[in-house]
Every structure is written in C-alpha cells, then in structure tokens.
Design a protein around this motif. Structure first.
Motif, PDB file in Angstrom:
ATOM      1  N   ALA A  82     106.325  38.081 139.055  1.00 34.31           N
ATOM      2  CA  ALA A  82     105.059  38.733 138.711  1.00 34.31           C
ATOM      3  C   ALA A  82     104.561  39.630 139.839  1.00 34.31           C
ATOM      4  N   GLU A  83     104.820  39.225 141.098  1.00 33.74           N
ATOM      5  CA  GLU A  83     104.330  40.017 142.234  1.00 33.74           C
ATOM      6  C   GLU A  83     105.003  41.377 142.327  1.00 33.74           C
ATOM      7  N   SER A  84     106.176  41.537 141.699  1.00 34.09           N
ATOM      8  CA  SER A  84     106.912  42.797 141.797  1.00 34.09           C
ATOM      9  C   SER A  84     106.509  43.795 140.727  1.00 34.09           C
ATOM     10  N   ILE A  85     105.561  43.426 139.860  1.00 32.77           N
ATOM     11  CA  ILE A  85     105.171  44.291 138.747  1.00 32.77           C
ATOM     12  C   ILE A  85     103.760  44.821 138.979  1.00 32.77           C
ATOM     13  N   ARG A  86     103.598  46.116 138.895  1.00 33.66           N
ATOM     14  CA  ARG A  86     102.289  46.763 139.003  1.00 33.66           C
ATOM     15  C   ARG A  86     101.900  47.308 137.636  1.00 33.66           C
ATOM     16  N   VAL A  87     100.705  47.014 137.177  1.00 28.13           N
ATOM     17  CA  VAL A  87     100.227  47.532 135.895  1.00 28.13           C
ATOM     18  C   VAL A  87      99.508  48.852 136.141  1.00 28.13           C
ATOM     19  N   ILE A  88     100.058  49.940 135.595  1.00 28.32           N
ATOM     20  CA  ILE A  88      99.446  51.272 135.669  1.00 28.32           C
ATOM     21  C   ILE A  88      99.429  51.829 134.258  1.00 28.32           C
ATOM     22  N   PRO A  89      98.272  51.872 133.610  1.00 29.83           N
ATOM     23  CA  PRO A  89      98.207  52.338 132.217  1.00 29.83           C
ATOM     24  C   PRO A  89      98.579  53.808 132.074  1.00 29.83           C
ATOM     25  N   ASN A  90      98.853  54.209 130.835  1.00 26.82           N
ATOM     26  CA  ASN A  90      99.104  55.613 130.525  1.00 26.82           C
ATOM     27  C   ASN A  90      97.901  56.462 130.896  1.00 26.82           C
ATOM     28  N   GLY A  91      98.143  57.751 131.066  1.00 29.15           N
ATOM     29  CA  GLY A  91      97.061  58.658 131.405  1.00 29.15           C
ATOM     30  C   GLY A  91      97.007  59.861 130.480  1.00 29.15           C
ATOM     31  N   VAL A  92      95.804  60.251 130.104  1.00 22.32           N
ATOM     32  CA  VAL A  92      95.577  61.401 129.236  1.00 22.32           C
ATOM     33  C   VAL A  92      94.763  62.433 130.001  1.00 22.32           C
ATOM     34  N   ASP A  93      95.128  63.695 129.880  1.00 26.98           N
ATOM     35  CA  ASP A  93      94.377  64.778 130.515  1.00 26.98           C
ATOM     36  C   ASP A  93      93.101  65.019 129.707  1.00 26.98           C
ATOM     37  N   CYS A  94      91.985  64.532 130.224  1.00 21.63           N
ATOM     38  CA  CYS A  94      90.721  64.600 129.477  1.00 21.63           C
ATOM     39  C   CYS A  94      90.101  65.986 129.496  1.00 21.63           C
ATOM     40  N   GLU A  95      90.686  66.923 130.250  1.00 27.32           N
ATOM     41  CA  GLU A  95      90.226  68.309 130.179  1.00 27.32           C
ATOM     42  C   GLU A  95      90.905  69.022 129.017  1.00 27.32           C
ATOM     43  N   VAL A  96      92.181  68.725 128.808  1.00 24.33           N
ATOM     44  CA  VAL A  96      92.907  69.314 127.681  1.00 24.33           C
ATOM     45  C   VAL A  96      92.468  68.660 126.375  1.00 24.33           C
ATOM     46  N   PHE A  97      92.414  67.318 126.376  1.00 29.95           N
ATOM     47  CA  PHE A  97      91.968  66.578 125.196  1.00 29.95           C
ATOM     48  C   PHE A  97      90.478  66.312 125.342  1.00 29.95           C
ATOM     49  N   SER A  98      89.696  67.178 124.740  1.00 31.60           N
ATOM     50  CA  SER A  98      88.243  67.087 124.854  1.00 31.60           C
ATOM     51  C   SER A  98      87.626  67.415 123.504  1.00 31.60           C
ATOM     52  N   PRO A  99      86.410  66.927 123.239  1.00 30.99           N
ATOM     53  CA  PRO A  99      85.780  67.165 121.927  1.00 30.99           C
ATOM     54  C   PRO A  99      85.215  68.571 121.808  1.00 30.99           C
ATOM     55  N   LEU A 100      84.845  68.932 120.581  1.00 27.72           N
ATOM     56  CA  LEU A 100      84.175  70.198 120.340  1.00 27.72           C
ATOM     57  C   LEU A 100      82.814  70.207 121.040  1.00 27.72           C
ATOM     58  N   ALA A 101      82.361  71.391 121.400  1.00 28.21           N
ATOM     59  CA  ALA A 101      81.051  71.495 122.060  1.00 28.21           C
ATOM     60  C   ALA A 101      79.936  71.027 121.133  1.00 28.21           C
ATOM     61  N   GLU A 102      80.099  71.243 119.821  1.00 24.38           N
ATOM     62  CA  GLU A 102      79.101  70.814 118.848  1.00 24.38           C
ATOM     63  C   GLU A 102      79.742  69.861 117.854  1.00 24.38           C
ATOM     64  N   ARG A 103      78.990  68.833 117.462  1.00 26.84           N
ATOM     65  CA  ARG A 103      79.505  67.863 116.501  1.00 26.84           C
ATOM     66  C   ARG A 103      79.732  68.522 115.147  1.00 26.84           C
ATOM     67  N   ARG A 104      80.682  67.948 114.394  1.00 22.88           N
ATOM     68  CA  ARG A 104      80.849  68.363 113.003  1.00 22.88           C
ATOM     69  C   ARG A 104      79.627  67.927 112.207  1.00 22.88           C
ATOM     70  N   GLU A 105      79.208  68.770 111.285  1.00 28.79           N
ATOM     71  CA  GLU A 105      78.010  68.491 110.507  1.00 28.79           C
ATOM     72  C   GLU A 105      78.232  67.310 109.564  1.00 28.79           C
ATOM     73  N   GLN A 106      77.128  66.658 109.217  1.00 24.70           N
ATOM     74  CA  GLN A 106      77.187  65.486 108.335  1.00 24.70           C
ATOM     75  C   GLN A 106      77.747  65.835 106.956  1.00 24.70           C
TER      76      GLN A 106
END
Length: 744
Positions: A152-176
C-alpha cells in the motif's frame, strides 16, 4: 527533467485523454516529454502541438514485436537520458521490467512509474507496477493491494484531471422554456454502453411527459451500430428525432455546454460537471446516482465510475431523470455543485502538480553521502514504519543527493514499500558491509533504547551503534526516546556506547535529562522531534474508502481506539469497553479499534470491540491509520504513535500509558496539550471524565495543538538538516556545500 510517457493507443478514451492532458501539463512546465504509443487521433493532435512522438506496436500480443519494441525503448532511454519512465497501460509497463538497471549517459539509472486507470484482471506474474504505482482512485488502490499484493505504501492516489478553462459552462444559463437535453458519452463497447441502452429503453416514457426532450448519444465502438439501429427504430415509431447517435465528437466542450443533464461515468462525467451539467453516474460497473456535494464522498472513491454501488436499471434511472427534468432550478444548482467539485478535486492543474511532486521525489540523482538507518522498521509496527516514511519524506524535500540503506524486517517487501535499498536487520554480514560503505548510521526514532519490554532490544541497538563506529560510519542516535532503563547495568552499558556517538537528537526533554544524568556530554545532545510528524496528511477519500469497505457511513461519528496487549487483559475486555459504552451512548459515537503493531493480539482487541458495540479495523499502512484518525471525533490510545498521528490531523486524544515507568505518552501529551491518564488512576469514571474533557475542550485546544505540532515539525526538519550538514562537512569541503547543499 526528461520524462518518457508510454501507453498502448491514443485514440479516444479516458486513459488516453489523461495521458494527453499530462503531456500538455509537463510541456507547459518546460520539461522535455516524449510519448510512445501505437498512434491515434490524440497522438496526432499532440504531435501538432509540438510534443515529441514515437510510434511502436504496444498493443500487440506478438512476443517478437514486443521484444523489438523493448529494445527500441531501451536504446532511446539510454541515448536520450530519460530519468522518469511513466507507463499508462499494462503492456508498456511490462516492457519496462528491469529498467532500473539501465544506465543513463551520466551514470544514473531511470525510475519507472505505472498508472492504473481501471480494475485489471489477469495473473500478477505478467504485471509490472514500477518503483511507484499511481492509482486514479482509492478503490483501484485497494484492488492493487488485494489482487496483486502491491504494498500500500508504494501506491499514490492521483485522480484524473480536467482542464476547467477548456471545459467551462456558458456565460448565461439556458432558459427554463428551452427544450431539455440529455447527453450520454462513452466508448460504445459491450463493457461500457449500458447507460446508452437504458436511455433508449426509457426514452419513449420520458417523451410522453417531456415532449420537447432531446437525447444525444456520443461515442464509437462495437455497440455503435446496434444502438444506432435501436434509436432509429424508436424515432420512426415516435415520428420525431428524439434520440441522436453520433460517433466520435471532436468538440466535446461545445456539445456539453448545450446540455442540461449528463448520463455516464468517469472522465466524461468530470468534463460534463466542469461544463455545469447536472450529472447522473450510470455505467456498467454501478449506479452512483445524481452527483452532488452529499454523494461525492462515495462517488470519488471510484473515480466517478459507480463501482461498489448497485447496478443500474431502467426504473431508478428514469426516476432520477424525471426529478431533474421537472425542476430546472435544481438541475442548475447541481450543475454548479458539480463544477465546484471538479475544480476542487479533479482539475488538470492539480493532477499535474501532484504528478510533478511524485516525479521530483523519485528523481534519480548523484549521491554525495550514504546513510544507513536502522530501527524496528518493516516488523509489523505501523508507528515505526511511520518514522521511516516521515524521515524519507523530509530527506527528499531537503536534498535528493543522499543514498539511503534501511535495516528492515523484510527487505524484498520493504524495498517496494519504502522505495529505498533495504537489507535484513538480523543479517550481521550485510549490516557490516553497509556500515563499511556508509558515511553515517542513524539509529532512528522510537523508544529503541529501553529494557522494559526486552533486554535483547537494548543490546541489539547498542551493538549496532558500536559496530557502525568500528566500521567507519558515524554513529548517530536520531529522534530517539530513551528508556525506561531498568537496572544499573543497563544504564552503564548505554552510557558507554552513547558517549561515543557523534550526534544524539532526542524527541522529549525527559530523555535528555536522563542522558545527562548518565554522564553524556550535553554538547552532543540536541532537541529533535518524532519524524512521523513529517508525514503528509492523506486525503479524506482514504478514510471514506476504508470505512466503506467495512460498511460504515462517512457521516457516522467515530471514536478511534488504539490499544495494546498488556499483562492485564481485563483492561482490554472490561474496563475500556465499559468506559467506551458510556461515552458512545452519550455522544452517539461508534468505537473503531485499530492495531498499530502486529504483535498485539487481535483476538483480545476484537473481543474488546464486540464488548462495547464497536468494530475492529485491520489497516495496511500508517497513512491508513492517519486517515481514520482524521475523521474521528476522539482518540483513545495506549500507543504513542496513535497520539502523534492524531495530533498531526488535529483530533483530540486521551493517552493511557501501559506502564507507570513509561514517560513517552505523558511527555508528548503535555507537549501538545492532549489529555493523558496515568495507569495508577485508571478507572472507568476517570477514563470517561478524561474523554469528556477532551471532547468538550476540542475547539479551545485545537489552535494550541496546531501550533505545537507546527513547532515540532520545524524542529524535526531542522534536526535532520543539521545531521546532514554535519555529515557532509566531515567528508566534503565548503565549496561543494555552496554548490549542492544550499537548501540546508
């Protein structure tokens, strides 16, 4: 630093995208990075960005082609001097077997790292996990420990990473009033297309209540044609294009920004969350349900893959979709929570920083000095193992230019656990040779010099110090606690050997007073601190994974109990359980018993756990213990290192020494402001009162505890730096110090 990344193919997929993101991050850090793969769309894209590529047949099972590929990799590493070899699939990892023996142009040797992106089957003999293994989630870490017996000591947990600048929401929400949209994205193979099939089955029922609904299925694979035919049949029957099926999508960020709900798992779920979509975790490995701040604790344990949860079915998926589609404000709120979750735990920047930290800690370097460190390492005591791991953690942060040889109980296993050379602590010939080539011997940490539990322990460690001096290695007593020393003969023996040490650092003032009383020159006595204080705190997900494995809710309040075998088993089976039953009933806490030493009798501890309605946890390493301590409301301990590790995470504790003559626990408790109860005052009433005080004064004492631990950590690092500088001064000149040791 030169880094070689290896994987089998670079088309579409979570692991492939992870490799591409890592390569970009390393390039942005101005490091030389080369990628070896069988090629693919992502490889072509990276090549266009200027990242060096080499194409080899790494997904073949032809042994001759694999042998040729290994030869080419070896020649490339030796010619270009790649220091870090990082494999992301099993076949490329297997080709790196034995790479630590390859010699780089400057005489050093490369270091191998293997990332496990998913559960693997197959036999362990055909797997190679490198000097260090990276797991993208806690459940994969547990899988590697169980199936492949990876330490167990030889294993490091490093989660996946997402580029939050590329994957970002629209400036305005979609309308209801805009049509609701659902997206499923994944490889459409038999092992990962269940979510798409379930959406096709429930789509007609959803359409009746949400007639403007549109569903998009994205991905390619063996099931693409089948799913396309099924969706075409449904669309013709309904007379509208309810379901659209795409193959591979080249612009996922734009597509995700248009969606309200995402159905899927793993990296695609992270990317959808980063774009502000509400996420339902639904995959072939399990159904994680609607992702939110509350459900994230369990969801993150499986890298948002749903492993460990019930399997998905039409009924539960339809129910969750109806909830989100009928309340768009809830959908938007969950989307904001998902983006915050991804930015905090799954950002590409965080992943790259963690990976670079790992690279730097393993970076091969020329060595200026050689140290042998000895103690009770690798013998089943997690406290002593924490000392060695804390020492190595601090040593790497101060300077990498030190060769470490550790005396341990199981060298072949411990080399994988601790990442340094290990020799058998009971082998006099190997020990003698190590002392001959070493500049110094550190008799390291813990209460090694005592004869309360055994006379052999004192004789053994004094012999090591004496033998090291005879073989030319500086004898140093490092971060030690002295005593109890019972009898004048033992004191005289210890005084004779310790007076010849070059440097003695002590972790508590009582030990210093004892050595001065034995006639040791105060000029060689220095203040230190237990190296276990220097261990990094494990992430909260580590504790959640352990608790989930034992069926404990992460919201359950815990009292962690670390007892030890004593000559009075009634303490374990009656007195402690009685006090714990009272406290548990008052505060709704679950007693969780842990053992830090394999020598403790598990049957007694299990009886004690059953007697107070608690459970017994078997832990794999010291960081597991720290993780459990960090989520506990209170710690009750007869073990010093349980108190030390509890202090590092700010958990209140009550210490109970096993013997009145043993001053270790009272000394540490007084130093950091923890409660302790002497054995001669141990009653049920007194124990309950001490635990109640620790709980009630937690918020008041927390700043005091944090300040005390910070000062001890500074003292421990300074102590180690002084030792290294003293050794270096003895063997090298001042000019070299300025060149290579300015960090000290």
């Amino acid at each position: 630093m030169k880094i070689l990344l290896l994987t089998d193919r670079m088309d579409a997929g979570g692991a492939e995208t992870h490799v591409a993101q890592l390569a970009r991050g390393l390039r942005a850090a101005e490091l030389k990075v080369t990628l070896i793969s069988q090629g693919g769309r992502l490889a072509n894209r990276l090549a266009a960005e200027g990242i060096e590529q080499l194409t080899l047949p790494l997904s073949t099972h032809n042994p001759f082609k694999l042998l040729g590929a290994r030869r080419r990799i070896k020649r490339l590493v030796k010619r270009e001097g790649f220091e870090i070899l990082h494999a992301h699939a099993r076949t490329p990892a297997f080709l790196l077997h034995g790479c630590e023996k390859w010699r780089l142009p400057d005489g050093r040797h490369p270091v191998s790292i293997v990332t496990a992106h998913a559960y693997f089957g197959g036999h362990g003999l055909l797997s190679y996990w490198g000097k260090r293994t990276v797991a993208v989630s806690e459940d994969i870490r547990l899988h590697l420990c169980r199936r492949y017996r990876r330490p167990a000591e030889s294993i490091r947990v490093i989660p996946n990473g997402v580029d939050c600048e590329v994957f970002s929401p629209l400036a305005e929400r979609r309308e209801q009033n805009e049509p609701p949209r659902i997206l499923f994205a994944s490889r459409l193979d038999a092992d990962c297309s269940l979510g798409a099939l379930l959406l096709c089955r429930i789509a007609p029922r959803l359409y009746r209540d949400f007639p403007t609904l549109r569903i998009t299925l994205v991905g390619g694979g063996s099931e693409l044609e089948r799913i396309t035919d099924l969706s075409d049949t449904l669309n013709r029957a309904l007379g509208t294009e309810l379901i659209r099926v795409w193959g591979h999508c080249e612009d996922m960020p734009s597509l995700l920004r248009e969606q309200d709900v995402f159905v899927g798992v793993s990296r695609c779920a992270m990317e959808a969350g980063a774009c502000g979509c509400a996420v339902i975790l639904c995959g072939n490995e399990g159904y994680g349900g609607i992702l939110s701040t509350e459900t994230a604790k369990y969801a993150m344990l499986s890298n948002l893959c749903g492993r460990g949860s019930a399997m998905p079915d039409e009924k539960i998926l339809e129910s969750d979709l109806r909830l989100l589609l009928s309340d768009r404000s809830l959908c938007h709120r969950l989307g904001e929570e998902c983006r915050a979750l991804v930015r905090t735990h799954f950002s590409a920047d965080g992943m790259c920083r963690s990976m670079l930290s790992l690279y730097h800690s393993l970076l091969p370097s020329h060595t200026d000095i050689t140290l042998v460190i000895g103690g009770y390492f690798g013998c089943g005591n997690l406290g002593d193992d924490a000392i060695l791991m804390g020492f190595l953690e601090a040593l790497r942060s101060i300077t990498p230019r030190v060769r470490v040889i550790a005396l341990t109980g199981n060298p072949s296993r411990d080399e994988k656990r601790f990442g340094v050379e290990c020799i058998n602590r009971k082998d006099p010939f190997a020990t003698s040779y190590a002392f001959l080539i070493a500049d110094a011997f550190l008799c390291g940490g813990g209460s090694l010099l005592q004869n309360l539990t055994s006379r052999r322990s004192l004789s053994y460690y004094l012999w090591l110090l004496r033998h090291a001096k005879q073989r030319g290695a500086l004898p140093i007593l490092y971060a030690a606690g002295i005593g109890p020393l019972v009898g004048s003969a033992a004191k005289k023996k210890a005084s004779k050997v310790l007076s010849r040490c070059a440097y003695i650092s002590l972790r508590d003032p009582e030990s210093k007073k004892m050595l001065i009383s034995l006639g040791i020159d105060p000029a060689i006595l220095f203040d230190g601190a237990d190296p276990a204080l220097l261990l990094p705190t494990p992430p909260p997900s580590r504790a959640h994974a352990i608790l989930r494995e034992h069926g404990i809710s992460p919201s359950q309040g815990l009292i962690c109990v670390a007892l030890r075998s004593t000559e009075e088993p009634m303490l374990l089976t009656r007195l402690f359980p009685a006090a714990l039953r009272i406290l548990s009933a008052r505060h709704g806490l679950l007693p969780v018993f842990i053992t830090l030493d394999a020598a403790d009798k598990d049957d007694l501890l299990q009886r004690a756990a059953r007697a107070c309605g608690g459970i017994f946890l078997s832990l794999r390493e010291s960081s597991d213990a720290t993780a459990i301590l960090s989520v506990s409301r209170l710690v009750l301990s007869m073990r010093l290192h349980a108190l030390i590790l509890a202090a590092t995470v700010g958990t209140p504790a009550v210490g109970v020494p096993a013997d009145l003559r043993d001053a270790k626990i009272p000394s540490f408790a007084r130093a950091v402001g923890q409660e302790f109860l002497p054995p001669n005052k141990l009653t049920v009433g007194n124990l309950v009162a001490s635990m109640e005080r620790a709980l009630s004064q937690n918020e008041t004492n927390r700043p005091i505890l944090a300040d005390s631990v910070l000062e001890m950590r500074k003292k421990a690092r300074k102590d180690l730096a002084n030792i290294l500088l003293m050794i270096y001064n003895r063997y090298h000149n001042d000019e070299q110090i300025e060149k290579g040791w300015t960090s000290l």
